[in-house]
Design a protein around this motif. Structure first.
Motif, short mmCIF file in Angstrom:
data_model
loop_
_atom_site.label_atom_id
_atom_site.label_comp_id
_atom_site.label_asym_id
_atom_site.label_seq_id
_atom_site.Cartn_x
_atom_site.Cartn_y
_atom_site.Cartn_z
N ASN A 155 0.97 -1.25 -0.05
CA ASN A 155 -0.23 0.33 0.02
C ASN A 155 0.91 1.40 -0.08
N SER B 90 0.24 4.52 -0.65
CA SER B 90 0.01 5.35 0.08
C SER B 90 0.13 5.31 1.60
N VAL C 27 2.55 4.70 2.76
CA VAL C 27 3.98 5.30 2.35
C VAL C 27 4.53 6.25 2.72
N VAL C 28 3.31 6.87 2.23
CA VAL C 28 3.37 8.37 2.01
C VAL C 28 2.74 8.84 2.91
N VAL C 29 1.67 8.45 3.59
CA VAL C 29 0.80 8.91 4.83
C VAL C 29 2.27 8.66 5.98
N GLU D 158 5.06 8.62 5.63
CA GLU D 158 6.72 9.06 5.83
C GLU D 158 8.15 8.40 5.18
N VAL D 159 7.61 7.00 5.77
CA VAL D 159 8.37 5.66 5.67
C VAL D 159 9.46 5.64 4.37
N THR D 160 11.11 5.35 4.99
CA THR D 160 11.66 5.60 4.06
C THR D 160 12.36 4.36 4.14
N TYR E 73 -11.31 7.20 0.08
CA TYR E 73 -9.29 7.23 0.94
C TYR E 73 -10.28 7.54 2.09
N LEU F 128 7.82 9.65 -3.42
CA LEU F 128 7.22 9.32 -3.42
C LEU F 128 5.14 10.42 -2.26
N LYS F 129 5.01 11.17 -3.33
CA LYS F 129 4.02 11.48 -3.17
C LYS F 129 2.68 11.28 -3.54
N SER F 130 2.04 10.75 -4.40
CA SER F 130 0.81 10.20 -4.66
C SER F 130 0.05 10.01 -3.76
N THR F 131 -1.16 9.71 -3.19
CA THR F 131 -2.08 9.28 -2.67
C THR F 131 -3.32 8.64 -3.41
N PHE F 132 -3.33 7.58 -3.58
CA PHE F 132 -4.51 6.67 -4.47
C PHE F 132 -4.89 5.30 -3.59
N HIS F 133 -6.35 6.01 -3.89
CA HIS F 133 -7.13 4.63 -2.65
C HIS F 133 -6.77 3.37 -3.30
N GLY F 134 -5.79 1.85 -2.87
CA GLY F 134 -5.59 0.66 -3.52
C GLY F 134 -3.95 0.20 -3.21
N GLY G 158 8.76 8.31 1.24
CA GLY G 158 7.41 8.71 1.17
C GLY G 158 7.15 10.26 2.00
N ARG H 139 4.81 13.18 2.59
CA ARG H 139 3.49 13.84 2.79
C ARG H 139 3.68 15.35 3.30
#
Lengths: 320, 320
Positions: free
Chosen positions: A255, A257, A259-261, A263-265, B46, B244-250, B268, B270
């Motif tokens: 998932n 997203s 990783v983005v939320v 902010e893990v490296t 989301y 990675l900046k994009s968040t999306f459902h899935g 990641g 945010r």
């Protein structure tokens, strides 16, 4: 010469394998070699490799193009790079797109009586380091690649997942700076090797045995199994670092997203530097003797691989 | 008060939404708000959010518990943290496990006449920054989170994927240090906004239009689409960094062994820091005016969302 040979997932003993030709490279007579999980993955199809496997070795230089290494006891970096492309010139020789890799890609390996490598790949082994220790230089260097790429502080909480050969080396290397390290595994007798070095360990047989989620600054995944990633993900804190060491055949669903939320490296880490590995071995700062399961003569190499494949086996060595 | 409200994937205009109660937090009268891709993803499910959406705003403080901000024009950080847990004390308030997030999680948002936030979340907007510019503070801060976490050198080759609002902000922010940056997108008219700031751009309509693989030190994925990851992966060099900046459902399927072999770092990213975003806006170093598509009165908020959802639409603003 005598060599093991893998082809289409089959491993055979080849008593009349050709001696590596003199091609401007050093010729090394292998005195001891190790079987790595990557060798076992290669037999399962990883890297599509056909040829002599093996990339962990120590040996004596029989022929040295410059003459300087003849007769010396050496270990060898496994990637033979082109030296001239942009990647090599940028200081990333292990990523040269034209590279061959000992026993892994485009180059016969160390599970044989002889091998060849560019002379620049070889490192002289200090006299105080035995063959049984020197044969661990390559995996120890791979463990050292982690602190070479990720700044780990003495105040960090670090989890190492997997009590196999690599996990035991990684835990020993990362614990050297005094960080708060926990090694998680399934085998009490293996964890005992780390515990004997003063490293905190935990047998995690079920989810109930796991540390609290999101509590580690750095998590290193060394399980060699795809499900190790989910556990690593569970343990790393937001903005923490997850180091991936395992290679296995196949894909993982992630998932991104999250990783983005969070902010893990995520850091992939493969081959590492030989000189610090030899320094740690010479100084006795890492225990490798306890990682040896058994030593087979090269003639029994097929049996040695079968034994190495059994669940829970530590390092199996091959003696040509 | 008038507010938009989303529930189970439906957006409605609620003319009698309750005024946010005085609860020790600041009360802000929203003067301008923006619609973000995350708002559109929230309507797709989301974060499972139900309530008033919206987290990009500028407004006037009507009530300030300390009295110090009353009447001031402010923007606001969107995460309301607990301030006392280990994560907050470790300096990661945006990752507080007890946090609520404006218009995203557990807290009504900015697509309304009023909102509330802790006073510590608010930043005074310099007089020289118009409402139309200030409303971009939050996404600009999100772009600034990249150089705040990843050291990007002036000598690096950087690719930004996606010519949407976020990609255009990220490209402008990262280009400031002189790095060799290429913005890739599908819309010539949007790429023109970046080109007007001296940024190299390329329309990539097919695989033939792509730069050579594995040539970028840093690749930032801002496409908002799952297939952006594959392109980012193709472009980043071994040992490079993929942001990675994009968040999306899935979920996404990834070959993690390749992450290990190529020793790529995935980061990641945010929410970001507001003060440098306000400094860049005040100094006019980033063009946000060109990113505005249109401004709807809040009363036409449902129509505004429908317009924002149309492919290729830039920033849609809402005026209460």
């Amino acid at each position: 010469m005598l060599a093991l040979r893998c082809s289409a997932g089959q491993l055979i003993l080849d008593p009349v394998a050709p001696l590596p030709a003199n091609s401007g490279e050093a010729l090394v007579r292998v005195t001891l070699a190790g079987i790595c999980n990557t060798d076992l993955e290669i037999l399962r199809g990883y890297m599509d490799f056909a040829g002599v496997p093996g990339h962990e070795f120590v040996g004596i230089v029989e022929h040295s193009p410059s003459g300087q290494l003849k007769g010396r006891r050496v270990v060898g970096e496994i990637n033979a790079n082109c030296t001239v492309c942009a990647t090599c010139r940028a200081g990333h020789p292990t990523h040269c797109p034209h590279r061959t890799t000992l026993g892994i890609a485009g180059r016969d390996g160390a599970h044989a009586e002889y091998l060849r490598l560019p002379e620049r790949n070889l490192h002289i082994v200090p006299d105080s380091v035995s063959d049984e220790a020197a044969v661990f230089t390559e995996p120890l260097a791979a463990a050292l690649e982690i602190p070479d790429r990720v700044a780990i502080r003495p105040t960090d909480r670090v989890a190492v997942l997997g009590d196999g050969k690599l996990g035991l080396l990684v835990a020993q290397v990362l614990a050297l700076n005094g960080c708060d390290l926990l090694l998680l595994g399934h085998h009490p007798e293996k964890l005992q090797i780390a515990a004997g070095r003063g490293i905190a360990t935990r047998v995690s047989a079920s989810d109930d045995d796991l540390p609290a989620p999101a509590t580690f600054d750095v998590v290193v995944e060394c399980t060699g199994h795809p499900d190790g990633f989910a556990l690593a993900w569970r343990l790393v804190r937001p903005r923490g670092t997850l180091v991936l060491k395992s290679t296995f055949h196949g894909d993982l669903t992630v998932n991104m997203s999250q990783v983005v939320v969070d902010e893990v490296t995520l850091v992939g880490s493969r081959c590492g530097p030989f000189p610090p590995a030899l320094r740690l071995l010479a100084a006795g700062r890492v225990d490798v003797q306890g990682l040896i399961d058994s030593c087979f003569p090269l003639q029994q190499g097929v049996e040695a691989y079968a034994h190495a494949r059994e669940r829970g086996t530590l390092k199996v060595l091959l003696k040509p």
